[in-house]
Design a protein around this motif. Structure first.
Motif, PDB file in Angstrom:
ATOM      1  N   SER A  35     -61.191 -40.582  69.915  1.00 14.30           N
ATOM      2  CA  SER A  35     -60.478 -40.637  68.646  1.00 14.30           C
ATOM      3  C   SER A  35     -59.688 -41.942  68.511  1.00 14.30           C
ATOM      4  CB  SER A  35     -59.513 -39.459  68.576  1.00 14.30           C
ATOM      5  OG  SER A  35     -58.616 -39.673  67.523  1.00 14.30           O
ATOM      6  N   SER A  36     -59.794 -42.556  67.341  1.00 16.88           N
ATOM      7  CA  SER A  36     -59.045 -43.800  67.140  1.00 16.88           C
ATOM      8  C   SER A  36     -57.636 -43.497  66.624  1.00 16.88           C
ATOM      9  CB  SER A  36     -59.782 -44.705  66.157  1.00 16.88           C
ATOM     10  OG  SER A  36     -59.971 -44.021  64.944  1.00 16.88           O
ATOM     11  N   ASP A  37     -57.336 -42.213  66.563  1.00 14.92           N
ATOM     12  CA  ASP A  37     -55.997 -41.805  66.151  1.00 14.92           C
ATOM     13  C   ASP A  37     -55.075 -41.910  67.360  1.00 14.92           C
ATOM     14  OD1 ASP A  37     -53.769 -40.442  65.232  1.00 14.92           O
ATOM     15  OD2 ASP A  37     -54.660 -38.476  65.607  1.00 14.92           O
ATOM     16  N   ARG A  85     -52.042 -41.565  69.584  1.00 16.92           N
ATOM     17  CA  ARG A  85     -50.888 -40.671  69.612  1.00 16.92           C
ATOM     18  C   ARG A  85     -49.880 -41.197  70.615  1.00 16.92           C
ATOM     19  NH1 ARG A  85     -54.109 -34.916  69.476  1.00 16.92           N
ATOM     20  NH2 ARG A  85     -55.293 -35.385  67.591  1.00 16.92           N
TER      21      ARG A  85
END
Ligand code: CUA
Length: 380
Positions: A17-19, A21
């Motif tokens: 995921s390129s999200d 956190r």
């Protein structure tokens, strides 16, 4: 049906995921926030912050005390007209012992706590997960115990890519570090660790990753280079992504390059090492594009030209400065001699050839197993 094959795939998607956190709750009071933008993420890091604050308050206390006394006495004993200067006291044994011993014991406490923290970051438990870290202009390469290299590059913002390295939660990790060229420094602000990497010497640094909270899938931490190492020093960043131990195992299996075809292996190597400087779609980048390069005559620095064949590609990987494509003279590429294995280099060559219209016809590569013609693990 206890073993559902879909699950690891989902976990890998999660990992890629390129999200980002970045778990950075503002910790502590305004003073703490002034010095540390995010809260410490490990127990050791919390102790580091504590020691920093102790040192700070120790210094503030003595600064205020000494400056206060100085100004008070400067005013109280100032020269007055008509009053003769009193004779200075020459010596006061008990007083001198007092003002030597008290601050010194404070310094000793700071030394002992600092020494303890230093040892905790240098001496790894024997069962620590050991990762080999190589710093080079301008990238980080991490080799995992199963031979898997590096991380997954994902887009960050609009143009940059950031490498993501996976770590298992709640685990002692030891980084064994070395530089391929100049001095770099591996810095993970959330862990409060910053250790230099040298060209001819291994340094190490250890920490225990945090436990994820209930329901938390992963947590990211920035990695920076903290030693000015050249004009792209600021590009030397990455992400440590702390995941559950299950996901960690799955990701490592995914990265293991054991049973890939040469082209697939080449794609993995490209993704982990080359993608930041070379495009495969013809778009301009730091280095020449790989699209339609193989099989063509290229002008090189010095006015001659060269046929881009397997040997040229191999030479350029091992010794990039040997024959530089005209127009790229000032661009420095890492020499991959000693970094990539022969298999990996051959994989890159095989992949490189598929990107050229003078390379092998596409069906030649996929004929054997059409079901498997999809590029592995989500490539570009
Ligand atoms: Cu590497 Cu700065």
């Amino acid at each position: 049906m206890q073993d559902t094959p879909a699950e690891p795939v989902d976990q890998l998607e999660l990992f890629r995921s390129s999200d980002l956190r970045i778990h950075n709750p503002q910790g502590g009071d305004w003073l703490h926030q002034l010095f540390f933008r995010g809260a410490a993420q490990t127990e050791e890091a919390v102790r580091t912050d504590g020691l920093f604050m102790l040192t700070l308050w120790f210094s503030v206390f003595f600064f205020v005390l000494l400056m206060g006394l100085m100004f008070y006495w400067v005013i109280k004993y100032r020269r007055r007209p008509g009053v003769p200067a009193p004779v200075s006291a020459s010596h006061n044994g008990p007083l001198e012992i007092f003002w030597t011993v008290v601050p010194s014991s404070g310094l000793l406490v700071i030394f002992l706590l600092g020494f303890q923290g230093y040892m905790a970051k240098i001496v790894a438990p024997t069962n620590a997960l050991t990762l080999n870290v190589t710093g080079l202009k301008w990238d980080w390469i991490i080799t995992y115990p199963n031979g898997a290299r590096s991380g997954y590059s994902t887009a960050l913002g609009t143009k940059d890519s950031v490498k993501i390295f996976v770590l298992p939660e709640d685990t002692d990790v030891k980084l064994l570090m070395q530089s391929r060229d100049v001095i770099h420094a591996f810095w993970v602000p959330d862990y409060r660790t910053k250790i230099d990497l040298y060209p001819n010497r291994l340094t190490s640094h250890t920490f225990r990753t945090e436990k994820l909270r209930e329901g938390e899938e992963y947590r990211d931490h920035w990695i920076f280079c903290a030693e000015y190492c050249g004009d792209q020093h600021s590009e030397m960043y990455g992400i440590f992504r702390v995941v559950s131990k299950d996901v960690y195992e799955n990701v490592l299996d995914d990265w293991s390059t054991g049973n890939l075809s040469p082209v697939e292996l080449g794609q993995v190597v490209f993704r982990n090492n080359c993608i930041s400087c070379h495009s495969i779609d013809g778009s301009p980048n730091i280095g020449p594009t790989w699209l339609n390069a193989y099989g063509y005559e290229r002008a090189i620095s010095g006015g001659t030209s060269v046929l881009v064949d397997e040997n040229y590609v191999r030479e350029s990987i091992l010794n990039p400065q040997a024959k530089v494509v005209a127009g790229y003279e000032g661009k420095i590429m890492t020499a991959f001699a000693g970094i990539l294995s022969d298999d990996e280099i051959n994989g890159v060559i095989a992949y490189y050839k598929t990107l050229s219209d003078k390379g092998p016809a596409p069906d030649e590569e996929t004929e054997e197993d059409p079901a498997n013609s999809e590029p592995p693990e989500g490539g570009e």
